[in-house]
Scaffold this active site. Structure first.
Site, PDB file in Angstrom:
ATOM      1  N   HIS A  89      68.046  52.885   9.653  1.00 35.23           N
ATOM      2  CA  HIS A  89      67.754  51.771  10.743  1.00 35.23           C
ATOM      3  C   HIS A  89      67.902  50.464   9.779  1.00 35.23           C
ATOM      4  O   HIS A  89      68.506  49.257  10.079  1.00 35.23           O
ATOM      5  CB  HIS A  89      66.200  51.879  11.093  1.00 35.23           C
ATOM      6  CG  HIS A  89      66.064  52.835  11.906  1.00 35.23           C
ATOM      7  ND1 HIS A  89      65.147  54.012  11.691  1.00 35.23           N
ATOM      8  CD2 HIS A  89      66.524  53.279  13.049  1.00 35.23           C
ATOM      9  CE1 HIS A  89      65.141  54.873  12.735  1.00 35.23           C
ATOM     10  NE2 HIS A  89      66.150  54.580  13.692  1.00 35.23           N
TER      11      HIS A  89
ATOM     12  N   ASP B 124      75.012  58.489  15.030  1.00 31.55           N
ATOM     13  CA  ASP B 124      75.058  59.048  16.350  1.00 31.55           C
ATOM     14  C   ASP B 124      76.531  58.597  16.734  1.00 31.55           C
ATOM     15  O   ASP B 124      76.603  57.688  17.726  1.00 31.55           O
ATOM     16  CB  ASP B 124      73.876  58.445  17.412  1.00 31.55           C
ATOM     17  CG  ASP B 124      72.574  58.568  16.714  1.00 31.55           C
ATOM     18  OD1 ASP B 124      72.103  59.861  16.913  1.00 31.55           O
ATOM     19  OD2 ASP B 124      71.898  58.115  15.784  1.00 31.55           O
TER      20      ASP B 124
HETATM   21  P1  AMP Z   1      67.245  55.865  16.635  1.00 40.00           P
HETATM   22  O1  AMP Z   1      65.969  55.075  16.359  1.00 40.00           O
HETATM   23  O2  AMP Z   1      67.320  57.171  16.306  1.00 40.00           O
HETATM   24  O3  AMP Z   1      67.705  55.580  18.309  1.00 40.00           O
HETATM   25  O4  AMP Z   1      68.467  55.168  15.816  1.00 40.00           O
HETATM   26  C1  AMP Z   1      68.527  53.675  16.196  1.00 40.00           C
HETATM   27  C2  AMP Z   1      69.914  53.097  15.541  1.00 40.00           C
HETATM   28  O5  AMP Z   1      70.024  53.538  14.112  1.00 40.00           O
HETATM   29  C3  AMP Z   1      71.068  54.068  15.948  1.00 40.00           C
HETATM   30  O6  AMP Z   1      72.328  53.110  16.152  1.00 40.00           O
HETATM   31  C4  AMP Z   1      71.578  55.105  14.993  1.00 40.00           C
HETATM   32  O7  AMP Z   1      72.746  55.712  14.887  1.00 40.00           O
HETATM   33  C5  AMP Z   1      71.138  54.210  13.631  1.00 40.00           C
HETATM   34  N1  AMP Z   1      70.754  55.482  12.662  1.00 40.00           N
HETATM   35  C6  AMP Z   1      69.658  56.458  12.723  1.00 40.00           C
HETATM   36  N2  AMP Z   1      69.710  56.967  11.601  1.00 40.00           N
HETATM   37  C7  AMP Z   1      70.628  56.637  10.938  1.00 40.00           C
HETATM   38  C8  AMP Z   1      71.318  56.766   9.728  1.00 40.00           C
HETATM   39  N3  AMP Z   1      70.650  57.722   8.883  1.00 40.00           N
HETATM   40  N4  AMP Z   1      72.167  56.086   8.945  1.00 40.00           N
HETATM   41  C9  AMP Z   1      72.850  55.212   9.665  1.00 40.00           C
HETATM   42  N5  AMP Z   1      72.445  54.878  10.955  1.00 40.00           N
HETATM   43  C10 AMP Z   1      71.404  55.446  11.431  1.00 40.00           C
END
Ligand code: AMP
Length: 279
Positions: free
Chosen positions: A37, A151
């Site tokens: 994030h 994602d």
């Molecule tokens: P989430 O909190 O899981 O909904 O993720 C929020 C954002 O962070 C989304 O755009 C995800 O794709 C991105 N994200 C989550 N994990 C990663 C990671 N390991 N590397 C890059 N982006 C990430």
């Protein structure tokens, strides 16, 4: 760092920034923040004058209620991490703020991108994602919005929504951040045991293997071999592994298309997804 909980307060602040000529970068998250994030926040700071990060566990994108209940919530440490990383504004709305009684969901044609892989295995998931991101975009009206390739299908869905609704926001994709062993960082990793985390590095090793062998082997052979490898380790429950066109997300027909491999697997009751480009 400013923390807002209503669209009203956030919009009052942002409209002043826009009036003064500043660009707005938006990073939507569900919290339980990690370095993945933070890489999005850093990119937003590079691109934009003001960075807004939202923390909202969106109930409409969970198709299994126990998954929603178990989703980690760590607001205090999230705010600390965002402050340490120079985020300007954090938006932490309640469910009623995002979905007031009068709110009407606007359907968007995603041209089939939402029907494969995650869409097929988590019915309704992408409707929820489009609903919440669409709502945030309408209210916040960001110049840029940052999404992780972790994602990848979500990134494709959001890009399609922006294109079809003709929204005035530039979507910026951000590479996957991994732990030392190769496991893609995810808020869900907190729920794995230390042994589980080590074991989970098998996932990215399989993706690297696919990257090296695709070309010498066709898509079907690569997928077959990976399924076979997972079947040897009883702790893993493989949901799907697919090689798809990285634009349409439909199964590839020729070796000339831009291809990516995608998989979802369950380990210790935790659902993990990963993907990588393979040509
Ligand atoms: P989430 O909190 O899981 O909904 O993720 C929020 C954002 O962070 C989304 O755009 C995800 O794709 C991105 N994200 C989550 N994990 C990663 C990671 N390991 N590397 C890059 N982006 C990430």
């Amino acid at each position: 760092m400013l923390v807002y909980r209503t669209f009203g307060e956030l919009k009052t602040f942002l409209s002043k920034q826009v009036e003064e000529g500043r660009s707005i970068g938006f990073v939507p998250t569900m919290g339980a923040l990690h370095s993945g994030h933070i890489s999005l926040v850093k990119k937003s700071i590079d691109y934009s004058d003001i960075t807004v990060c939202s923390i909202f566990v969106n109930p409409t994108q969970f198709n299994v209620s126990s998954d929603l209940e178990k989703y980690p919530r760590t607001e205090k440490s999230d705010l600390k991490l965002l402050k340490e990383n120079n985020c300007d504004v954090v938006f932490v709305p309640a469910v009623e703020e995002v979905y007031p009684k009068k709110y009407v969901y606007q359907h968007v044609d995603l041209e089939g991108i939402d029907l494969v892989m995650e869409g097929k295995h988590r019915p309704g998931h992408f409707n929820g994602v489009v609903q919440v991101v669409g709502r945030f975009f309408e209210e916040i009206n960001p110049t840029y919005a940052f999404f992780g390739e972790k994602d990848f299908q979500q990134l494709a869905v959001i890009s399609k929504m922006v294109q079809n609704r003709k929204l005035n926001v530039k979507i910026v994709s951000c590479e996957i951040i991994r732990e030392d062993g190769g496991l893609a960082m995810s808020s869900r990793n907190i729920r794995l045991s230390p042994e589980g985390r080590k074991k989970a590095s098998f996932i990215s090793r399989q993706l690297s293997w696919a990257n090296h062998h695709f070309g010498k082997m066709n898509a079907e052979e690569v997928v077959h071999s990976i399924k076979n490898e997972f079947s040897k380790i009883p702790e893993f429950e493989l949901e799907y592994v697919e090689i798809a066109n990285s634009v349409t997300l439909q199964p590839i027909q020729t070796m000339l298309e831009p291809a990516r491999i995608f998989l979802a697997v369950e380990l210790e009751g935790v659902r993990l997804i990963d993907n990588c480009a393979i040509n």
